[in-house]
Design an enzyme around this catalytic site. Structure first.
Site, short mmCIF file in Angstrom:
data_model
loop_
_atom_site.label_atom_id
_atom_site.label_comp_id
_atom_site.label_asym_id
_atom_site.label_seq_id
_atom_site.Cartn_x
_atom_site.Cartn_y
_atom_site.Cartn_z
N GLU A 47 0.83 -1.20 0.00
CA GLU A 47 0.00 0.00 0.00
C GLU A 47 0.87 1.25 0.00
O GLU A 47 1.98 1.26 0.55
CB GLU A 47 -0.95 0.03 1.21
CG GLU A 47 -2.21 -0.77 1.02
CD GLU A 47 -2.48 -1.76 2.14
OE1 GLU A 47 -3.40 -2.56 1.98
OE2 GLU A 47 -1.74 -1.74 3.13
N THR A 48 0.32 2.29 -0.62
CA THR A 48 0.88 3.64 -0.57
C THR A 48 -0.24 4.56 -0.07
O THR A 48 -1.37 4.46 -0.55
CB THR A 48 1.35 4.10 -1.96
OG1 THR A 48 2.42 3.26 -2.40
CG2 THR A 48 1.82 5.54 -1.94
#
Length: 305
Positions: A47-48
Protein backbone atom coordinates in the site's frame (compact mmCIF):
# COMPACT_ATOMS: atom_id res chain seq x y z
CA UNK A 1 14.21 21.07 -5.97
CA UNK A 2 10.43 21.10 -5.84
CA UNK A 3 8.25 18.07 -5.23
CA UNK A 4 6.43 16.16 -2.55
CA UNK A 5 8.25 14.57 0.36
CA UNK A 6 7.70 10.88 0.95
CA UNK A 7 8.78 8.43 3.65
CA UNK A 8 9.05 4.66 3.70
CA UNK A 9 8.05 3.03 6.98
CA UNK A 10 8.20 -0.58 8.07
CA UNK A 11 4.91 -0.98 9.93
CA UNK A 12 3.83 -3.46 12.60
CA UNK A 13 7.44 -3.99 13.59
CA UNK A 14 9.96 -2.16 15.76
CA UNK A 15 12.88 -3.29 13.59
CA UNK A 16 13.87 -2.09 10.10
CA UNK A 17 13.44 -4.47 7.14
CA UNK A 18 10.64 -6.39 8.79
CA UNK A 19 6.91 -5.75 9.11
CA UNK A 20 4.95 -4.30 6.18
CA UNK A 21 6.65 -1.58 4.12
CA UNK A 22 4.56 1.52 3.42
CA UNK A 23 5.09 4.62 1.29
CA UNK A 24 3.69 7.81 2.85
CA UNK A 25 3.36 10.67 0.34
CA UNK A 26 2.89 14.00 2.11
CA UNK A 27 1.17 17.13 0.74
CA UNK A 28 -0.64 15.06 -1.87
CA UNK A 29 -3.32 17.66 -2.69
CA UNK A 30 -3.39 18.26 -6.43
CA UNK A 31 -2.80 14.65 -7.42
CA UNK A 32 -5.79 13.10 -9.18
CA UNK A 33 -6.95 9.51 -8.78
CA UNK A 34 -5.08 8.26 -11.84
CA UNK A 35 -1.82 9.86 -10.71
CA UNK A 36 -2.10 8.38 -7.23
CA UNK A 37 -2.78 4.92 -8.66
CA UNK A 38 0.23 5.16 -10.98
CA UNK A 39 2.48 6.39 -8.18
CA UNK A 40 1.34 3.48 -5.99
CA UNK A 41 2.27 1.18 -8.85
CA UNK A 42 5.67 2.88 -9.05
CA UNK A 43 6.37 2.22 -5.37
CA UNK A 44 4.94 -1.31 -5.85
CA UNK A 45 4.46 -1.84 -2.12
CA UNK A 46 1.37 -3.49 -0.68
CA UNK A 47 0.00 0.00 0.00
CA UNK A 48 0.88 3.64 -0.57
CA UNK A 49 -0.93 6.32 1.43
CA UNK A 50 -1.41 9.87 0.18
CA UNK A 51 -1.79 12.55 2.86
CA UNK A 52 -3.82 15.64 2.02
CA UNK A 53 -5.64 18.46 3.72
CA UNK A 54 -8.59 17.39 5.87
CA UNK A 55 -12.10 18.50 4.93
CA UNK A 56 -12.86 19.25 8.60
CA UNK A 57 -10.82 21.77 10.57
CA UNK A 58 -11.14 19.41 13.55
CA UNK A 59 -9.25 16.64 11.77
CA UNK A 60 -5.52 16.30 11.13
CA UNK A 61 -5.40 15.06 7.53
CA UNK A 62 -7.19 13.20 4.77
CA UNK A 63 -5.84 9.83 3.61
CA UNK A 64 -6.18 8.06 0.26
CA UNK A 65 -4.93 4.46 0.33
CA UNK A 66 -3.87 2.58 -2.81
CA UNK A 67 -2.54 -0.90 -3.49
CA UNK A 68 -0.58 -1.32 -6.75
CA UNK A 69 -3.91 -1.92 -8.52
CA UNK A 70 -6.79 -0.35 -6.61
CA UNK A 71 -7.92 2.10 -3.93
CA UNK A 72 -9.01 0.85 -0.51
CA UNK A 73 -11.55 2.53 1.79
CA UNK A 74 -9.54 1.55 4.87
CA UNK A 75 -6.35 -0.27 5.78
CA UNK A 76 -4.48 -0.78 9.02
CA UNK A 77 -0.80 -0.36 8.25
CA UNK A 78 -1.33 2.86 6.21
CA UNK A 79 -3.33 4.25 9.13
CA UNK A 80 -0.59 3.40 11.64
CA UNK A 81 2.23 4.59 9.36
CA UNK A 82 0.54 7.85 8.33
CA UNK A 83 -0.40 8.69 11.93
CA UNK A 84 3.21 8.20 13.04
CA UNK A 85 4.57 10.19 10.08
CA UNK A 86 2.26 13.12 10.87
CA UNK A 87 3.04 12.99 14.60
CA UNK A 88 6.79 12.89 13.91
CA UNK A 89 6.54 15.83 11.50
CA UNK A 90 4.55 17.84 14.06
CA UNK A 91 7.08 17.04 16.78
CA UNK A 92 9.95 18.14 14.53
CA UNK A 93 8.40 21.46 13.52
CA UNK A 94 6.69 22.53 16.73
CA UNK A 95 8.06 20.42 19.56
CA UNK A 96 4.77 18.53 19.94
CA UNK A 97 4.55 16.12 22.90
CA UNK A 98 5.64 12.52 22.56
CA UNK A 99 2.04 11.36 22.92
CA UNK A 100 -0.49 12.88 20.55
CA UNK A 101 -3.94 12.28 19.06
CA UNK A 102 -4.28 12.28 15.27
CA UNK A 103 -7.67 12.37 13.52
CA UNK A 104 -7.58 10.96 10.01
CA UNK A 105 -10.26 11.15 7.33
CA UNK A 106 -10.48 7.90 5.36
CA UNK A 107 -13.11 6.72 2.90
CA UNK A 108 -14.49 4.43 5.62
CA UNK A 109 -14.95 7.44 7.95
CA UNK A 110 -12.94 9.38 10.57
CA UNK A 111 -10.27 7.33 12.36
CA UNK A 112 -8.89 8.39 15.74
CA UNK A 113 -5.26 7.43 16.41
CA UNK A 114 -3.10 7.77 19.50
CA UNK A 115 0.63 7.99 18.77
CA UNK A 116 3.40 7.45 21.28
CA UNK A 117 6.97 8.30 20.29
CA UNK A 118 10.08 7.43 22.26
CA UNK A 119 13.71 6.57 21.81
CA UNK A 120 12.85 3.51 19.73
CA UNK A 121 10.17 2.89 17.15
CA UNK A 122 6.97 4.91 17.52
CA UNK A 123 3.70 3.17 18.35
CA UNK A 124 0.22 4.03 17.09
CA UNK A 125 -3.17 2.63 18.02
CA UNK A 126 -6.42 3.46 16.27
CA UNK A 127 -10.09 2.89 17.04
CA UNK A 128 -11.85 0.76 14.47
CA UNK A 129 -14.03 3.08 12.37
CA UNK A 130 -16.43 0.15 11.86
CA UNK A 131 -16.98 -2.89 14.02
CA UNK A 132 -16.71 -6.27 12.29
CA UNK A 133 -19.84 -7.49 10.52
CA UNK A 134 -20.54 -11.03 9.39
CA UNK A 135 -21.06 -11.47 5.64
CA UNK A 136 -23.10 -14.33 4.13
CA UNK A 137 -20.52 -15.98 1.89
CA UNK A 138 -21.53 -19.65 1.48
CA UNK A 139 -18.20 -21.24 0.52
CA UNK A 140 -17.67 -24.98 0.93
CA UNK A 141 -14.60 -25.99 2.99
CA UNK A 142 -13.54 -28.45 0.27
CA UNK A 143 -13.45 -25.66 -2.30
CA UNK A 144 -11.53 -23.31 0.01
CA UNK A 145 -9.03 -26.08 0.78
CA UNK A 146 -8.51 -26.74 -2.95
CA UNK A 147 -7.90 -23.04 -3.64
CA UNK A 148 -5.26 -22.99 -0.89
CA UNK A 149 -3.61 -26.25 -1.95
CA UNK A 150 -4.68 -28.00 1.27
CA UNK A 151 -6.70 -31.05 2.21
CA UNK A 152 -10.25 -30.41 3.35
CA UNK A 153 -9.48 -32.26 6.59
CA UNK A 154 -6.88 -29.58 7.38
CA UNK A 155 -9.48 -26.81 7.48
CA UNK A 156 -10.77 -25.87 10.94
CA UNK A 157 -9.67 -26.42 14.52
CA UNK A 158 -11.61 -26.75 17.79
CA UNK A 159 -14.97 -25.13 16.93
CA UNK A 160 -13.47 -22.65 14.44
CA UNK A 161 -14.97 -22.90 10.96
CA UNK A 162 -14.70 -20.70 7.86
CA UNK A 163 -16.41 -17.34 8.31
CA UNK A 164 -16.46 -14.05 6.41
CA UNK A 165 -16.18 -10.66 8.10
CA UNK A 166 -15.65 -7.02 7.22
CA UNK A 167 -14.68 -3.96 9.26
CA UNK A 168 -14.48 -1.89 6.08
CA UNK A 169 -12.72 -4.47 3.88
CA UNK A 170 -14.03 -8.08 3.59
CA UNK A 171 -11.98 -11.19 4.40
CA UNK A 172 -12.71 -14.89 4.42
CA UNK A 173 -11.25 -16.13 7.71
CA UNK A 174 -9.94 -19.65 7.16
CA UNK A 175 -8.90 -21.60 10.28
CA UNK A 176 -6.33 -24.34 9.69
CA UNK A 177 -5.13 -27.12 11.95
CA UNK A 178 -1.63 -25.93 12.84
CA UNK A 179 1.51 -24.07 11.79
CA UNK A 180 2.57 -26.79 9.37
CA UNK A 181 -0.67 -26.44 7.42
CA UNK A 182 -0.49 -22.63 7.45
CA UNK A 183 3.04 -22.74 6.05
CA UNK A 184 1.98 -25.00 3.17
CA UNK A 185 -0.90 -22.76 2.03
CA UNK A 186 -0.49 -21.60 -1.58
CA UNK A 187 -3.31 -19.64 -3.19
CA UNK A 188 -4.61 -20.52 -6.65
CA UNK A 189 -5.86 -17.02 -7.52
CA UNK A 190 -8.02 -18.13 -10.43
CA UNK A 191 -9.75 -20.85 -8.46
CA UNK A 192 -10.26 -18.52 -5.49
CA UNK A 193 -11.78 -15.87 -7.73
CA UNK A 194 -14.27 -18.41 -9.09
CA UNK A 195 -15.54 -19.16 -5.57
CA UNK A 196 -16.48 -15.63 -4.60
CA UNK A 197 -19.93 -14.15 -5.18
CA UNK A 198 -20.11 -10.90 -7.13
CA UNK A 199 -20.27 -7.83 -4.91
CA UNK A 200 -19.37 -4.16 -5.00
CA UNK A 201 -16.10 -2.98 -3.49
CA UNK A 202 -12.97 -4.99 -2.69
CA UNK A 203 -13.16 -8.75 -3.17
CA UNK A 204 -12.81 -10.90 -0.07
CA UNK A 205 -9.26 -12.19 0.33
CA UNK A 206 -8.41 -15.36 2.29
CA UNK A 207 -7.06 -14.80 5.79
CA UNK A 208 -5.54 -18.08 6.95
CA UNK A 209 -5.06 -18.51 10.71
CA UNK A 210 -4.21 -21.05 13.37
CA UNK A 211 -3.88 -21.10 17.14
CA UNK A 212 -0.34 -22.48 17.09
CA UNK A 213 2.26 -19.71 16.92
CA UNK A 214 5.99 -19.21 16.44
CA UNK A 215 6.17 -16.54 19.16
CA UNK A 216 4.72 -17.91 22.36
CA UNK A 217 3.37 -14.55 23.53
CA UNK A 218 1.16 -14.31 20.43
CA UNK A 219 -2.37 -15.68 20.23
CA UNK A 220 -2.68 -16.40 16.48
CA UNK A 221 -0.46 -17.03 13.47
CA UNK A 222 -1.91 -15.67 10.21
CA UNK A 223 -1.28 -15.27 6.49
CA UNK A 224 -3.18 -13.12 3.96
CA UNK A 225 -3.18 -13.42 0.15
CA UNK A 226 -4.58 -10.71 -2.18
CA UNK A 227 -3.23 -11.24 -5.73
CA UNK A 228 -6.12 -9.30 -7.29
CA UNK A 229 -4.79 -6.21 -5.50
CA UNK A 230 -1.25 -6.89 -6.69
CA UNK A 231 -0.30 -8.42 -3.32
CA UNK A 232 0.64 -12.12 -3.67
CA UNK A 233 1.04 -12.21 0.14
CA UNK A 234 0.88 -9.42 2.71
CA UNK A 235 3.37 -9.21 5.61
CA UNK A 236 0.86 -7.55 7.97
CA UNK A 237 -2.81 -6.69 7.45
CA UNK A 238 -4.47 -4.43 10.00
CA UNK A 239 -7.84 -4.32 8.21
CA UNK A 240 -7.91 -8.13 8.25
CA UNK A 241 -7.11 -8.20 11.97
CA UNK A 242 -10.03 -5.79 12.46
CA UNK A 243 -12.36 -8.13 10.58
CA UNK A 244 -10.87 -11.15 12.37
CA UNK A 245 -12.12 -9.73 15.68
CA UNK A 246 -15.57 -10.89 14.59
CA UNK A 247 -14.37 -14.47 14.05
CA UNK A 248 -12.66 -14.50 17.45
CA UNK A 249 -15.82 -13.22 19.10
CA UNK A 250 -18.01 -15.79 17.34
CA UNK A 251 -15.87 -18.85 17.89
CA UNK A 252 -14.18 -18.13 21.23
CA UNK A 253 -17.29 -16.64 22.87
CA UNK A 254 -15.41 -13.83 24.61
CA UNK A 255 -16.82 -12.86 27.99
CA UNK A 256 -17.67 -9.28 28.89
CA UNK A 257 -14.62 -7.12 29.49
CA UNK A 258 -11.43 -6.08 27.69
CA UNK A 259 -9.40 -8.61 25.69
CA UNK A 260 -6.00 -8.23 24.01
CA UNK A 261 -4.44 -10.43 21.33
CA UNK A 262 -1.07 -10.33 19.59
CA UNK A 263 -1.23 -11.59 16.01
CA UNK A 264 1.91 -12.67 14.16
CA UNK A 265 2.14 -12.44 10.37
CA UNK A 266 4.74 -12.27 7.62
CA UNK A 267 7.00 -14.95 9.09
CA UNK A 268 6.87 -17.15 5.99
CA UNK A 269 7.94 -14.11 3.94
CA UNK A 270 10.90 -13.22 6.14
CA UNK A 271 9.05 -10.04 7.22
CA UNK A 272 7.90 -10.85 10.77
CA UNK A 273 5.12 -8.57 11.98
CA UNK A 274 3.18 -8.13 15.20
CA UNK A 275 -0.31 -6.61 15.33
CA UNK A 276 -2.06 -5.86 18.62
CA UNK A 277 -5.83 -6.30 18.58
CA UNK A 278 -7.86 -5.07 21.57
CA UNK A 279 -11.54 -5.89 21.86
CA UNK A 280 -14.10 -4.59 24.37
CA UNK A 281 -17.12 -6.84 24.94
CA UNK A 282 -20.35 -5.84 26.68
CA UNK A 283 -23.52 -7.96 26.94
CA UNK A 284 -21.97 -10.56 24.68
CA UNK A 285 -21.16 -8.22 21.78
CA UNK A 286 -18.16 -6.19 20.65
CA UNK A 287 -18.70 -2.55 21.59
CA UNK A 288 -15.31 -1.17 20.50
CA UNK A 289 -11.97 -2.40 19.25
CA UNK A 290 -8.51 -1.08 18.48
CA UNK A 291 -5.53 -2.02 16.31
CA UNK A 292 -2.00 -1.06 17.30
CA UNK A 293 1.58 -1.51 16.25
CA UNK A 294 5.03 0.00 15.91
CA UNK A 295 6.56 1.58 12.82
CA UNK A 296 10.10 2.61 11.97
CA UNK A 297 11.17 4.96 9.18
CA UNK A 298 13.68 3.33 6.83
CA UNK A 299 13.89 5.79 3.90
CA UNK A 300 12.82 9.21 2.74
CA UNK A 301 12.92 11.18 -0.46
CA UNK A 302 11.19 13.59 -2.80
CA UNK A 303 8.59 12.69 -5.39
CA UNK A 304 9.21 14.93 -8.43
CA UNK A 305 5.61 14.86 -9.63
Amino acid sequence: MTGRNYYIYDVFSDEPLSGNPLAVVLDADGLDDAAMQRIAGEFNLSETVFVGQAASKNHTARLRIFTPRTELPFAGHPTVGAAIALAERAAKTSGAPQTSIVMLEEAVGPVRCAVTAGKGAAYAEFDLPRLPMSLPFPIEPEAVAAALGLGHHEIGFENHTISTWSAGVPYVCVPVADLGVARRARLDAGLWRSLLPQMEGPSAAPYVYCRETVNHDHAFHVRMFAPDDGIPEDPATGSAAAAFAGAIMQHDALVDGAHGFLIEQGIEMGRPSSIRLEVDVHHGAITSARIGGHAVRVAEGKLLI
